[in-house]
Design a protein around this motif. Structure first.
Motif, PDB file in Angstrom:
ATOM      1  N   PHE A  90       0.833  -1.203   0.000  1.00 50.88           N
ATOM      2  CA  PHE A  90       0.000   0.000   0.000  1.00 50.88           C
ATOM      3  C   PHE A  90       0.871   1.258   0.000  1.00 50.88           C
ATOM      4  CE2 PHE A  90      -2.236   3.305   2.465  1.00 50.88           C
ATOM      5  CZ  PHE A  90      -3.273   3.555   1.581  1.00 50.88           C
ATOM      6  N   CYS A  91       1.941   1.245   0.783  1.00 53.29           N
ATOM      7  CA  CYS A  91       2.851   2.397   0.813  1.00 53.29           C
ATOM      8  C   CYS A  91       3.547   2.591  -0.534  1.00 53.29           C
ATOM      9  CB  CYS A  91       3.884   2.224   1.924  1.00 53.29           C
ATOM     10  SG  CYS A  91       3.188   2.388   3.573  1.00 53.29           S
ATOM     11  N   LEU A  92       3.926   1.507  -1.179  1.00 46.87           N
ATOM     12  CA  LEU A  92       4.544   1.624  -2.504  1.00 46.87           C
ATOM     13  C   LEU A  92       3.563   2.199  -3.521  1.00 46.87           C
ATOM     14  CD1 LEU A  92       6.549  -1.713  -2.719  1.00 46.87           C
ATOM     15  CD2 LEU A  92       7.454   0.601  -2.445  1.00 46.87           C
ATOM     16  N   TRP A  93       2.283   1.854  -3.387  1.00 52.75           N
ATOM     17  CA  TRP A  93       1.268   2.392  -4.295  1.00 52.75           C
ATOM     18  C   TRP A  93       0.990   3.855  -3.989  1.00 52.75           C
ATOM     19  CZ3 TRP A  93      -3.672   4.127  -2.845  1.00 52.75           C
ATOM     20  CH2 TRP A  93      -4.507   4.462  -3.899  1.00 52.75           C
ATOM     21  N   LEU A  94       0.951   4.190  -2.698  1.00 54.52           N
ATOM     22  CA  LEU A  94       0.580   5.544  -2.292  1.00 54.52           C
ATOM     23  C   LEU A  94       1.669   6.557  -2.606  1.00 54.52           C
ATOM     24  CD1 LEU A  94      -1.635   7.184  -0.920  1.00 54.52           C
ATOM     25  CD2 LEU A  94      -0.578   6.666   1.263  1.00 54.52           C
ATOM     26  N   TRP A  95       2.930   6.174  -2.459  1.00 51.31           N
ATOM     27  CA  TRP A  95       4.053   7.072  -2.719  1.00 51.31           C
ATOM     28  C   TRP A  95       4.984   6.465  -3.765  1.00 51.31           C
ATOM     29  CZ3 TRP A  95       3.019   6.098   2.658  1.00 51.31           C
ATOM     30  CH2 TRP A  95       2.320   7.125   3.269  1.00 51.31           C
ATOM     31  N   PRO A  96       4.595   6.500  -5.036  1.00 50.01           N
ATOM     32  CA  PRO A  96       5.436   5.908  -6.084  1.00 50.01           C
ATOM     33  C   PRO A  96       6.701   6.740  -6.310  1.00 50.01           C
ATOM     34  CG  PRO A  96       3.589   7.039  -7.078  1.00 50.01           C
ATOM     35  CD  PRO A  96       3.375   7.091  -5.591  1.00 50.01           C
ATOM     36  N   ASP A  97       7.738   6.081  -6.830  1.00 51.16           N
ATOM     37  CA  ASP A  97       8.984   6.782  -7.138  1.00 51.16           C
ATOM     38  C   ASP A  97       8.815   7.728  -8.318  1.00 51.16           C
ATOM     39  OD1 ASP A  97      10.348   5.593  -5.087  1.00 51.16           O
ATOM     40  OD2 ASP A  97      11.201   4.010  -6.319  1.00 51.16           O
ATOM     41  N   GLY A 105       6.146   9.920 -10.651  1.00 55.07           N
ATOM     42  CA  GLY A 105       4.801  10.478 -10.671  1.00 55.07           C
ATOM     43  C   GLY A 105       4.313  10.810  -9.283  1.00 55.07           C
ATOM     44  N   GLY A 106       3.107  11.330  -9.230  1.00 52.42           N
ATOM     45  CA  GLY A 106       2.527  11.718  -7.958  1.00 52.42           C
ATOM     46  C   GLY A 106       1.671  10.622  -7.362  1.00 52.42           C
ATOM     47  N   THR A 107       1.123  10.930  -6.213  1.00 51.63           N
ATOM     48  CA  THR A 107       0.265   9.978  -5.535  1.00 51.63           C
ATOM     49  C   THR A 107      -1.018   9.751  -6.337  1.00 51.63           C
ATOM     50  OG1 THR A 107      -0.960   9.530  -3.508  1.00 51.63           O
ATOM     51  CG2 THR A 107      -0.721  11.820  -4.122  1.00 51.63           C
ATOM     52  N   PRO A 108      -1.536   8.547  -6.370  1.00 49.44           N
ATOM     53  CA  PRO A 108      -2.768   8.280  -7.116  1.00 49.44           C
ATOM     54  C   PRO A 108      -3.994   8.928  -6.480  1.00 49.44           C
ATOM     55  CG  PRO A 108      -1.784   6.238  -6.313  1.00 49.44           C
ATOM     56  CD  PRO A 108      -0.922   7.350  -5.864  1.00 49.44           C
ATOM     57  N   LEU A 109      -3.877   9.405  -5.248  1.00 47.54           N
ATOM     58  CA  LEU A 109      -5.017  10.025  -4.586  1.00 47.54           C
ATOM     59  C   LEU A 109      -5.248  11.465  -5.044  1.00 47.54           C
ATOM     60  CD1 LEU A 109      -4.517   8.745  -0.945  1.00 47.54           C
ATOM     61  CD2 LEU A 109      -5.932   7.796  -2.751  1.00 47.54           C
ATOM     62  N   ARG A 110      -4.237  12.090  -5.603  1.00 48.39           N
ATOM     63  CA  ARG A 110      -4.371  13.470  -6.026  1.00 48.39           C
ATOM     64  C   ARG A 110      -4.408  13.519  -7.550  1.00 48.39           C
ATOM     65  NH1 ARG A 110      -0.437  17.340  -3.263  1.00 48.39           N
ATOM     66  NH2 ARG A 110      -1.842  16.838  -1.583  1.00 48.39           N
ATOM     67  N   ARG A 111      -5.581  13.510  -8.075  1.00 44.86           N
ATOM     68  CA  ARG A 111      -5.757  13.568  -9.524  1.00 44.86           C
ATOM     69  C   ARG A 111      -6.493  14.844  -9.876  1.00 44.86           C
ATOM     70  NH1 ARG A 111      -7.316   7.403  -9.788  1.00 44.86           N
ATOM     71  NH2 ARG A 111      -5.245   6.558 -10.012  1.00 44.86           N
ATOM     72  N   SER A 112      -6.358  15.282 -11.099  1.00 42.11           N
ATOM     73  CA  SER A 112      -7.045  16.498 -11.515  1.00 42.11           C
ATOM     74  C   SER A 112      -8.545  16.257 -11.568  1.00 42.11           C
ATOM     75  CB  SER A 112      -6.537  16.946 -12.888  1.00 42.11           C
ATOM     76  OG  SER A 112      -6.804  15.949 -13.841  1.00 42.11           O
ATOM     77  N   GLY A 113      -9.316  17.252 -11.193  1.00 43.47           N
ATOM     78  CA  GLY A 113     -10.764  17.135 -11.217  1.00 43.47           C
ATOM     79  C   GLY A 113     -11.340  16.323 -10.087  1.00 43.47           C
ATOM     80  N   GLN A 114     -10.550  16.100  -9.053  1.00 39.32           N
ATOM     81  CA  GLN A 114     -11.004  15.259  -7.954  1.00 39.32           C
ATOM     82  C   GLN A 114     -12.088  15.956  -7.134  1.00 39.32           C
ATOM     83  OE1 GLN A 114      -7.874  13.856  -5.491  1.00 39.32           O
ATOM     84  NE2 GLN A 114      -9.156  12.497  -4.329  1.00 39.32           N
ATOM     85  N   ARG A 115     -12.122  17.257  -7.127  1.00 35.79           N
ATOM     86  CA  ARG A 115     -13.090  17.980  -6.309  1.00 35.79           C
ATOM     87  C   ARG A 115     -14.358  18.294  -7.094  1.00 35.79           C
ATOM     88  NH1 ARG A 115     -10.684  21.547  -1.693  1.00 35.79           N
ATOM     89  NH2 ARG A 115      -9.053  20.166  -1.033  1.00 35.79           N
ATOM     90  N   SER A 116     -14.887  17.339  -7.757  1.00 38.44           N
ATOM     91  CA  SER A 116     -16.125  17.557  -8.502  1.00 38.44           C
ATOM     92  C   SER A 116     -17.290  17.632  -7.518  1.00 38.44           C
ATOM     93  CB  SER A 116     -16.346  16.443  -9.519  1.00 38.44           C
ATOM     94  OG  SER A 116     -16.601  15.230  -8.850  1.00 38.44           O
ATOM     95  N   ALA A 117     -18.379  18.235  -7.965  1.00 34.60           N
ATOM     96  CA  ALA A 117     -19.546  18.406  -7.101  1.00 34.60           C
ATOM     97  C   ALA A 117     -20.131  17.048  -6.704  1.00 34.60           C
ATOM     98  CB  ALA A 117     -20.581  19.250  -7.823  1.00 34.60           C
TER      99      ALA A 117
END
Length: 95
Positions: A47-54, A56-68
């Motif tokens: 899980f840590c390897l997925w959350l903090w990849p070497d 690219g960025g974290t998969p949790l922060r993607r563009s458009g994530q704050r949609s209504a």
């Protein structure tokens, strides 16, 4: 993962793998640990390897994530959690 990428002499690779094996075995020989700690520790590591990849960025922060729609869903979950908490406190008071 970092040690697997390390390119050294075969002797040092053997020492590193042996040391990792001893760490894994120490979980089974320590009083406070149990067998279940091995797979759960491996899952936490993955899980840590997925959350903090070497790369690219974290998969949790993607563009458009704050949609209504996502915000409404999050609000619904938060209200459900507060309702469950209120019911638990009420049931505790009745007991």
């Amino acid at each position: 993962v970092q040690f697997a990428r390390l390119r050294t002499h075969w002797f040092w690779q053997l020492v590193i793998h042996g040391w990792a094996l001893l760490i894994g075995l120490s979980v089974l020989t320590t009083w406070q640990h149990h067998f279940i700690d091995i797979p759960t520790g491996a899952m936490l590591g993955l899980f840590c390897l997925w959350l903090w990849p070497d790369v690219g960025g974290t998969p949790l922060r993607r563009s458009g994530q704050r949609s209504a729609r996502r915000m409404r869903l999050a609000l619904g979950y938060a209200l459900g959690a507060l309702l469950a908490l209120a019911l638990a406190i009420l049931m505790r008071a009745l007991a």
